[in-house]
Design a protein around this motif. Structure first.
Motif, mmCIF file in Angstrom:
data_model
loop_
_atom_site.group_PDB
_atom_site.id
_atom_site.type_symbol
_atom_site.label_atom_id
_atom_site.label_comp_id
_atom_site.label_asym_id
_atom_site.label_seq_id
_atom_site.Cartn_x
_atom_site.Cartn_y
_atom_site.Cartn_z
ATOM 1 N N ASP A 102 0.841 -1.197 0.000
ATOM 2 C CA ASP A 102 0.000 0.000 0.000
ATOM 3 C C ASP A 102 0.881 1.255 0.000
ATOM 4 O O ASP A 102 1.847 1.339 0.754
ATOM 5 N N ASN A 151 -5.669 14.521 2.867
ATOM 6 C CA ASN A 151 -5.082 15.189 1.700
ATOM 7 C C ASN A 151 -5.888 16.451 1.428
ATOM 8 O O ASN A 151 -6.964 16.394 0.809
ATOM 9 N N ASN A 206 -7.789 17.955 -1.796
ATOM 10 C CA ASN A 206 -9.155 17.594 -2.223
ATOM 11 C C ASN A 206 -10.221 18.383 -1.463
ATOM 12 O O ASN A 206 -11.424 18.143 -1.641
ATOM 13 N N SER A 254 0.642 7.435 2.548
ATOM 14 C CA SER A 254 0.598 5.972 2.677
ATOM 15 C C SER A 254 -0.312 5.697 3.860
ATOM 16 O O SER A 254 0.046 6.013 5.003
ATOM 17 N N MET A 255 -1.465 5.062 3.581
ATOM 18 C CA MET A 255 -2.448 4.884 4.659
ATOM 19 C C MET A 255 -1.838 4.174 5.862
ATOM 20 O O MET A 255 -2.071 4.555 7.006
ATOM 21 N N PHE A 312 -7.326 10.307 11.177
ATOM 22 C CA PHE A 312 -6.945 10.135 9.763
ATOM 23 C C PHE A 312 -8.231 10.033 8.959
ATOM 24 O O PHE A 312 -9.165 9.301 9.341
ATOM 25 N N LYS A 339 -11.440 6.930 -1.575
ATOM 26 C CA LYS A 339 -10.457 6.211 -2.395
ATOM 27 C C LYS A 339 -10.077 4.876 -1.772
ATOM 28 O O LYS A 339 -9.721 3.933 -2.479
ATOM 29 N N LEU A 340 -10.162 4.760 -0.482
ATOM 30 C CA LEU A 340 -9.641 3.560 0.179
ATOM 31 C C LEU A 340 -10.619 2.400 0.016
ATOM 32 O O LEU A 340 -11.822 2.593 -0.098
ATOM 33 N N ARG A 341 -10.059 1.190 -0.020
ATOM 34 C CA ARG A 341 -10.879 0.008 -0.252
ATOM 35 C C ARG A 341 -11.324 -0.564 1.064
ATOM 36 O O ARG A 341 -10.553 -0.648 2.019
ATOM 37 N N GLU A 369 -8.197 -2.309 3.190
ATOM 38 C CA GLU A 369 -7.580 -1.115 3.793
ATOM 39 C C GLU A 369 -8.407 -0.663 5.003
ATOM 40 O O GLU A 369 -7.925 -0.646 6.135
#
Ligand code: P6P
Length: 331
Positions: free
Chosen positions: A119, A212, A215, A246-247, A261, A273-275, A279
């Motif tokens: 990841d 981030n 966005n 990096s998660m 986070f 975005k995260l699965r 994740e």
């Protein structure tokens, strides 16, 4: 730590394994496959600049993301290590569109492992921490060996174990089997993960938020109101921002230091975005085990019902106090 106190992850897993009724060592053998694979991965990550593993593999993964060479190496390391574990029936990887049926119809095959082999791999070329995530699910009652989706499309509450490895200034494995969170640092001198962070608990409140902010213009209003409150001291302290991209590394800091986070819905990723499966769920499992909270922005992450293997989900995870502040805001 004197050698006499040295406790390796294998010894720890065997001790944890005793908590599982009817456990026959197969679970600890499964986990040893994961730890072995991560040692192979870290050896490649550490040498990335020296051997031709930097840069792009040229392939594109199921996410439409250009595969870095190390992604492929990491994926193969985990698949090979776990394929040799008879207890593993299904593997699902971020790098593969479809789940892999490993021991079809074998009565011993009772676990599915869902993982992201590397990841944050876009950070490899600039020597930023990356990680591996994994989630272990038990084969649902009656699930056929040739129906891998049934094995993996389970809510996070069904995880029997989850964890990650962060390849940073040191290599640290963090995992839980539902009885607390424990961290192990890889000692290169002996090639073993040694207990370094027993019974990890998230501080009640931290001082960092991690998102981030590029966005932010497309975040839902609630998120921007929350972030502004964190910045301006509305919640008792003026937070500082930390974002690695990096998660695993961003979550590891949050687990150790507290704070929050977030990966909110954005214009490019309306569902975040995260699965979910490999994740958000492992991270949510660990966060709750460590006294923290993990949401999809509204609901408890571990109760989200998966509908597809690579499903994305918004993620807000952190200390109890920060998460209470978030929940208290109106949508
Ligand atoms: P962005 C890495 O690609 C990853 O999947 C996570 O590890 C990380 O948190 C996120 O994406 C970073 O995404 O959009 O901030 O670059």
């Amino acid at each position: 730590m004197s050698d006499s106190n040295l406790l390796t992850v294998q010894q720890h897993i065997l001790r944890e394994q005793l908590r599982f009724s009817g456990a026959s060592g197969e679970f600890s053998f499964l986990l040893s496959g994961i730890t072995l694979a991560t040692k192979i991965i870290q050896a490649q990550v550490r040498r990335a600049g020296l051997v031709d593993v930097l840069g792009e593999h040229g392939g594109v993964n199921v996410q439409g993301e250009i595969q870095q060479k190390l992604d492929v190496i990491a994926n193969e390391a985990i698949v090979q290590a776990l394929t040799s574990r008879a207890s593993v029936g299904v593997l699902a990887s971020e790098e593969n569109e479809e789940p892999m049926i490993v021991h079809k119809g074998d009565s011993e095959a009772k676990y599915a492992v869902v993982f992201d082999p590397l990841d944050g791999s876009s950070n490899i070329d600039v020597n930023v921490s990356v990680g591996t995530t994994f989630s272990i699910l038990r084969r649902p009652e009656g699930a056929a060996g040739d129906n891998p989706e049934a094995w993996v499309l389970q809510p996070g509450t069904e995880q029997v174990a989850a964890g990650y490895v962060v390849y940073g200034s040191s290599t640290i494995l963090v995992y839980s089997v539902g009885h607390g969170v424990h961290g192990f640092t890889l000692d290169p001198a002996i090639g073993a993960y040694v207990l370094s962070h027993p019974n990890m608990t998230m501080p009640d409140r931290g001082k960092y938020y991690s998102v981030n902010e590029a966005n932010a213009d497309s975040f839902p209003d609630k998120y921007n109101k929350y972030l502004a409150g964190l910045r301006n001291g509305q919640y008792g302290t003026k937070y500082s921002s930390r974002y690695i991209g990096s998660m695993v590394a961003d979550f590891h800091r949050t687990l150790l230091k507290g704070g929050v986070f977030l990966y909110p819905p954005t214009a490019d990723n309306a569902e975040g975005k995260l699965r979910l499966l490999y994740e958000a769920n492992p991270v949510a499992f660990l966060a709750e085990q460590a006294g923290g909270v993990a949401l999809d922005g509204k609901n408890r992450m571990l109760e989200v019902k998966p509908t597809s293997i690579h499903q994305r989900v918004p993620l807000v995870v952190g200390s109890k106090a920060e998460m209470d502040d978030f929940v208290a805001l109106e949508d």
